[in-house]
Design a protein around this motif. Sequence first.
Motif, short mmCIF file in Angstrom:
data_model
loop_
_atom_site.label_atom_id
_atom_site.label_comp_id
_atom_site.label_asym_id
_atom_site.label_seq_id
_atom_site.Cartn_x
_atom_site.Cartn_y
_atom_site.Cartn_z
N LYS A 122 -10.75 -2.36 -0.66
CA LYS A 122 -9.41 -2.31 -1.23
C LYS A 122 -8.34 -2.02 -0.19
CE LYS A 122 -9.79 2.51 -2.84
NZ LYS A 122 -9.84 3.36 -4.06
N GLY A 123 -8.69 -1.30 0.86
CA GLY A 123 -7.71 -1.01 1.90
C GLY A 123 -7.29 -2.26 2.65
N TYR A 126 -5.94 -4.92 -0.97
CA TYR A 126 -4.73 -4.48 -1.66
C TYR A 126 -4.30 -3.11 -1.10
CZ TYR A 126 -5.96 -8.11 -5.04
OH TYR A 126 -6.28 -9.31 -5.64
N PRO A 127 -3.85 -3.05 0.14
CA PRO A 127 -3.57 -1.75 0.77
C PRO A 127 -2.49 -0.94 0.07
CG PRO A 127 -2.69 -3.55 2.09
CD PRO A 127 -3.55 -4.17 1.05
N ASP A 128 -1.56 -1.61 -0.62
CA ASP A 128 -0.45 -0.89 -1.25
C ASP A 128 -0.51 -0.88 -2.77
OD1 ASP A 128 0.76 -0.46 1.31
OD2 ASP A 128 1.43 -2.55 1.25
N THR A 129 -1.37 -1.72 -3.35
CA THR A 129 -1.34 -1.88 -4.81
C THR A 129 -2.70 -1.72 -5.47
OG1 THR A 129 -1.65 -4.29 -4.64
CG2 THR A 129 0.63 -3.45 -4.64
N ASP A 131 -4.40 0.60 -6.77
CA ASP A 131 -4.49 1.39 -8.01
C ASP A 131 -3.68 0.78 -9.14
OD1 ASP A 131 -2.07 1.89 -6.79
OD2 ASP A 131 -2.04 4.03 -7.33
N ARG A 132 -2.95 -0.30 -8.87
CA ARG A 132 -2.12 -0.91 -9.91
C ARG A 132 -2.54 -2.34 -10.24
NH1 ARG A 132 1.45 1.25 -6.36
NH2 ARG A 132 2.31 -0.77 -5.72
N GLU A 133 -3.51 -2.89 -9.53
CA GLU A 133 -3.94 -4.26 -9.78
C GLU A 133 -4.61 -4.37 -11.15
OE1 GLU A 133 -3.53 -7.11 -8.13
OE2 GLU A 133 -2.36 -6.14 -6.55
#
Length: 343
Positions: A122-123, A126-129, A131-133
Amino acid sequence: MPAPSEPLEKLGFLTIGSFDGADPGAGHETTLRMIELGEELGFDSAWVRHRHLQYGISSPVAVLAAASQRTRRIELGTAVIPLGWENPLRLAEDLATVDVLSGGRLNPGVSVGPPMHFDDVKGSLYPDTADREDFSPERVSRLLRLIAGETASSFSGTQGIEVFSDRVEPHSPGLRGRVWYGAAGLGSARRAGEQGMNFLTSSVVRAGDGGGTDFSEIQRGHIDAFRAAHPAGAAARVSQGLVVVPTDSATPEQRAKYEAYAEARLPRTVAPQGPAGMLFARDLVGPSEEIAAQLYAHAGFRAVREVVFALPFSFAQQDYVQILGDIATRLAPAIGWRPAAAA
């Protein structure tokens, strides 16, 4: 496939597209050659698996773009693209582009859920999102809407010398009807039907979804639930994908290799595996007449008119040539299929 006297409508095959990490070009070339061979043998479709951070095809859309320029008739499919790794808008553009390049032969198969080993990737993904995907079925719905040509942008028109569209371009009108969902569970099968998709079944199901631990009965239950939820009912398309290895023209060495492969995988077929309780089908290895009899005894096979037989992992090119040849010329006639006209 209610009776041996009724024809199988479509015959396809599926390959993982394995390659050597030190020389990946050779493996990708082998995959393309197998697709070309499939067309020569009259197969209706060729499908590629999807493997991220492994030594198998990581970008099936790119591989099928290449295949589209080396073939003219055979349909090209993905089984399956895990949408947790994808942006549906960008994927819709890629799929539509390859469909246009292929002349309308693309059959995208997809699935949803968090990416495999998500905590490890995930890093990077989706490094910035992370937890929201949203990895729910809504991700499939977004893709379907975008492929269908629904609005993707609030802006369209001319800006300077550039012209902008408010939908995915290129738009391929028939593509929405050729999107498949790969499901191993009863709920996913129903959702695929509710969304008017086609249904890919494979050699793995979730145990306990009706039928106890009888693989064929569980798979048949998924097929029936899918069609019950689909607007087209009994006419909704379903394709079954088992690992099938005919040995009619195999050498003694090849037969021994195939039998050892199936034997090594047999333990996973006798009881549910892992926390999700996944149950695997037995690989079918042997003379075509024996395999045909096993297929006609299979509850899932009797409910379909299309198959995509999966090639085993990590065999040599000459093995795949033999297996595809025997499927097309020995097994397929035994299950009521006749080859399409040569390209």
